[in-house]
Design a protein around this motif. Structure first.
Motif, PDB file in Angstrom:
ATOM      1  N   LEU A 178      11.986  11.253  -1.989  1.00 32.94           N
ATOM      2  CA  LEU A 178      11.880  10.841  -3.387  1.00 32.94           C
ATOM      3  C   LEU A 178      10.477  11.048  -3.946  1.00 32.94           C
ATOM      4  N   ASP A 179      10.417  11.317  -5.244  1.00 33.89           N
ATOM      5  CA  ASP A 179       9.109  11.397  -5.894  1.00 33.89           C
ATOM      6  C   ASP A 179       8.586   9.975  -6.109  1.00 33.89           C
ATOM      7  N   SER A 180       7.368   9.873  -6.641  1.00 37.19           N
ATOM      8  CA  SER A 180       6.741   8.543  -6.646  1.00 37.19           C
ATOM      9  C   SER A 180       7.444   7.581  -7.605  1.00 37.19           C
ATOM     10  N   ARG A 181       8.030   8.103  -8.690  1.00 40.25           N
ATOM     11  CA  ARG A 181       8.732   7.205  -9.604  1.00 40.25           C
ATOM     12  C   ARG A 181       9.969   6.625  -8.924  1.00 40.25           C
ATOM     13  N   ARG A 182      10.744   7.495  -8.259  1.00 37.44           N
ATOM     14  CA  ARG A 182      11.950   7.041  -7.557  1.00 37.44           C
ATOM     15  C   ARG A 182      11.580   6.118  -6.395  1.00 37.44           C
ATOM     16  N   THR A 183      10.482   6.423  -5.734  1.00 30.37           N
ATOM     17  CA  THR A 183      10.018   5.558  -4.647  1.00 30.37           C
ATOM     18  C   THR A 183       9.735   4.164  -5.178  1.00 30.37           C
ATOM     19  N   LEU A 207       2.823   5.001   2.126  1.00 30.37           N
ATOM     20  CA  LEU A 207       1.891   3.881   2.261  1.00 30.37           C
ATOM     21  C   LEU A 207       2.056   2.837   1.163  1.00 30.37           C
ATOM     22  N   GLU A 208       2.405   3.305  -0.036  1.00 32.21           N
ATOM     23  CA  GLU A 208       2.613   2.372  -1.140  1.00 32.21           C
ATOM     24  C   GLU A 208       3.771   1.423  -0.804  1.00 32.21           C
ATOM     25  N   LEU A 209       4.843   2.007  -0.295  1.00 33.74           N
ATOM     26  CA  LEU A 209       6.002   1.205   0.087  1.00 33.74           C
ATOM     27  C   LEU A 209       5.646   0.274   1.257  1.00 33.74           C
ATOM     28  N   ALA A 210       4.921   0.827   2.229  1.00 36.93           N
ATOM     29  CA  ALA A 210       4.539   0.036   3.402  1.00 36.93           C
ATOM     30  C   ALA A 210       3.682  -1.167   3.005  1.00 36.93           C
ATOM     31  N   ARG A 211       2.768  -0.930   2.089  1.00 37.00           N
ATOM     32  CA  ARG A 211       1.871  -2.013   1.677  1.00 37.00           C
ATOM     33  C   ARG A 211       2.594  -3.094   0.892  1.00 37.00           C
TER      34      ARG A 211
END
Ligand SMILES: Nc1ncnc2c1ncn2[C@@H]1O[C@H](COP(=O)(O)OP(=O)(O)OP(=O)(O)O)[C@@H](O)[C@H]1O
Ligand SMILES: [Mg+2]
Length: 226
Positions: A178-183, A207-211
């Protein structure tokens, strides 16, 4: 109130044998997760993330160690559970989002989503609508997987994992393509699930999701580093 942890893993080890070679894919991992907690597992390719997730989800049995899920001792207890008991735990406790989506190419989006329920109770069309709405894929309900983008397939895989109202969602790279918006959208959806008390354990390279998780487990060579 039941304060027992939803997941409690102690010293999980998984050894694979390749000819004379032994691979300790998971090498003594312990962790706990409570209701509504989000745990992210990160680590390099081949570090044992999928192997660990499969053991937690009772899809693969550990070589040693113990695991309880939903207050039941699954591995490492006095008595080994039967395949039948494991099947009940898998379908009633867990929703799975696999690293490869495993969507059935000849079934529509809606049929793929209904599939986990089809094996043991009448498919719940209303619930399928609800999860499709949650994931924003109602417009795709009659499409075949081959007609979807990677991101849409990923959202169908998450929707399917939610159809049985799991207490624990296990997701292997839920935003892999997924791109960052979908993520960001998936991140919000997962966060929403935890607010309903669902425990989320995910493997991610993002990393954004992990954090955004409550807890981060960094795995290297089958061991937790942080
Ligand atoms: N069925 C198997 N038989 C033998 N070895 C295996 C098997 N499954 C995994 N392995 C090995 O165990 C190790 C961990 O694999 P695993 O799939 O858990 O890694 P991963 O962290 O999920 O990697 P990736 O990020 O690439 O998905 C690797 O060395 C892999 O080759
Ligand atoms: Mg993997």
């Amino acid at each position: 109130m039941n304060t027992a942890k939803v997941i409690s893993a102690r010293d999980l080890v998984k050894v694979y044998r390749r000819g004379s070679e032994e691979v300790r894919a998971v090498d003594g991992v312990s962790f706990e997760a409570g209701a509504g907690e989000m745990v992210a597992i990160i680590g390099p390719s081949g570090s044992g993330k999928t192997t660990l997730l499969n053991m937690i989800g009772c899809l693969d049995n550990p070589s040693s160690g113990s695991l309880s899920v939903g207050g039941r001792q699954v591995f490492g207890g006095q008595k080994e559970l039967s395949e039948r008991e494991l099947t009940v735990i898998r379908r009633e406790l867990f929703g799975y989002v696999f690293q490869k989506f495993y969507l059935i190419p000849t079934l529509t989006v809606e049929e793929n989503i209904l599939l986990p329920g089809a094996f043991y109770r009448a498919p719940a069309a209303r619930q399928a609508r609800d999860v499709m709405a949650l994931l924003g894929i109602e417009q795709r309900r009659s499409h075949l997987p081959g007609q979807l983008s990677g991101g849409e397939m990923q959202r169908v895989a998450v929707a399917r994992a939610l159809i049985n109202n799991p207490k624990v969602l296990l997701a292997d790279e839920p935003t892999g393509s997924l791109d960052s918006r979908r993520t960001g959208e998936i991140k919000e959806i997962l966060r929403g699930l935890t607010k309903q008390g669902i425990t989320v354990v995910m493997v991610t390279h993002n990393l954004e999701l992990a954090r955004s998780a409550d807890r981060l487990l960094e795995i290297r060579d089958g061991k937790i580093h942080a």
